[in-house]
Design an enzyme around this catalytic site. Sequence first.
Site, PDB file in Angstrom:
ATOM      1  N   HIS A  19       0.837  -1.200   0.000  1.00  0.00           N
ATOM      2  CA  HIS A  19       0.000   0.000   0.000  1.00  0.00           C
ATOM      3  C   HIS A  19       0.875   1.253   0.000  1.00  0.00           C
ATOM      4  O   HIS A  19       0.614   2.206  -0.741  1.00  0.00           O
ATOM      5  CB  HIS A  19      -0.897   0.053   1.248  1.00  0.00           C
ATOM      6  CG  HIS A  19      -1.956  -0.979   1.310  1.00  0.00           C
ATOM      7  ND1 HIS A  19      -2.128  -1.788   2.407  1.00  0.00           N
ATOM      8  CD2 HIS A  19      -2.921  -1.336   0.426  1.00  0.00           C
ATOM      9  CE1 HIS A  19      -3.158  -2.598   2.202  1.00  0.00           C
ATOM     10  NE2 HIS A  19      -3.660  -2.350   1.004  1.00  0.00           N
ATOM     11  N   LYS A  43     -16.876  -5.457   5.829  1.00  0.00           N
ATOM     12  CA  LYS A  43     -15.820  -6.343   6.299  1.00  0.00           C
ATOM     13  C   LYS A  43     -15.686  -6.228   7.808  1.00  0.00           C
ATOM     14  O   LYS A  43     -15.891  -5.166   8.371  1.00  0.00           O
ATOM     15  CB  LYS A  43     -14.467  -5.937   5.688  1.00  0.00           C
ATOM     16  CG  LYS A  43     -14.327  -6.181   4.212  1.00  0.00           C
ATOM     17  CD  LYS A  43     -12.913  -5.820   3.783  1.00  0.00           C
ATOM     18  CE  LYS A  43     -12.683  -6.059   2.313  1.00  0.00           C
ATOM     19  NZ  LYS A  43     -11.319  -5.713   1.929  1.00  0.00           N
ATOM     20  N   ARG A  93      -2.208  -6.306  -7.639  1.00  0.00           N
ATOM     21  CA  ARG A  93      -1.092  -7.177  -7.283  1.00  0.00           C
ATOM     22  C   ARG A  93      -0.883  -8.273  -8.311  1.00  0.00           C
ATOM     23  O   ARG A  93       0.232  -8.637  -8.611  1.00  0.00           O
ATOM     24  CB  ARG A  93      -1.342  -7.822  -5.923  1.00  0.00           C
ATOM     25  CG  ARG A  93      -1.355  -6.851  -4.785  1.00  0.00           C
ATOM     26  CD  ARG A  93      -1.788  -7.544  -3.533  1.00  0.00           C
ATOM     27  NE  ARG A  93      -3.097  -8.164  -3.784  1.00  0.00           N
ATOM     28  CZ  ARG A  93      -4.027  -8.334  -2.892  1.00  0.00           C
ATOM     29  NH1 ARG A  93      -3.834  -7.971  -1.672  1.00  0.00           N
ATOM     30  NH2 ARG A  93      -5.176  -8.882  -3.201  1.00  0.00           N
ATOM     31  N   SER A 131      -3.266  -7.503   3.041  1.00  0.00           N
ATOM     32  CA  SER A 131      -3.560  -7.306   4.459  1.00  0.00           C
ATOM     33  C   SER A 131      -4.088  -8.585   5.090  1.00  0.00           C
ATOM     34  O   SER A 131      -3.767  -8.901   6.239  1.00  0.00           O
ATOM     35  CB  SER A 131      -4.587  -6.181   4.630  1.00  0.00           C
ATOM     36  OG  SER A 131      -4.053  -4.956   4.226  1.00  0.00           O
TER      37      SER A 131
END
Length: 166
Positions: A19, A43, A93, A131
């Site tokens: 990040h 979440k 990613r 994460s």
Amino acid sequence: MSSVIAVYPGTFDPITLGHEDVVRRATQLFSHVIVAVAAGHHKKALFSLEERIGMVHEAVEPFKDQVTVESFSGLLRDFVVARNGKAMVRGLRAVTDFDYEFQLAGMNRSLMPNVETVFLTPSDKYQFISSTFVREIAMLGGEIDKFVSSGVRKKLAAKVRSLGRE
């Protein structure tokens, strides 16, 4: 460089070196970057919103002249438009991220026709970091030094201890 505000949204639970690398790259392209920390209504976050904002503030300190950190809830569209954002930064990613991000970019274009989505890839050494992986490794007592800053590592260790998962 013309004055262009970009918004980099995410839950950042926690913020990773990947990040941070995307933030650094975004500051090279845009005059101002707002890191928008989502309240995360969809979440279950390990860290509270305040803790995540604090970690992001610490992580973007080297870019404080160009980067601000704010929280948001509700539609991202409302947040971006209210801040006169002209671009939304999304980190990619791997190819597996692209399908979801491409669909999201299309939806965002429909909601915000004057805002462009810009995909940035982190440096090779950070492309596999998420994460979710970092949280799982930390909870299982694994080494996370290569994935997060020392400040985040300490906060994760304290959180794991507070949950009795040492």
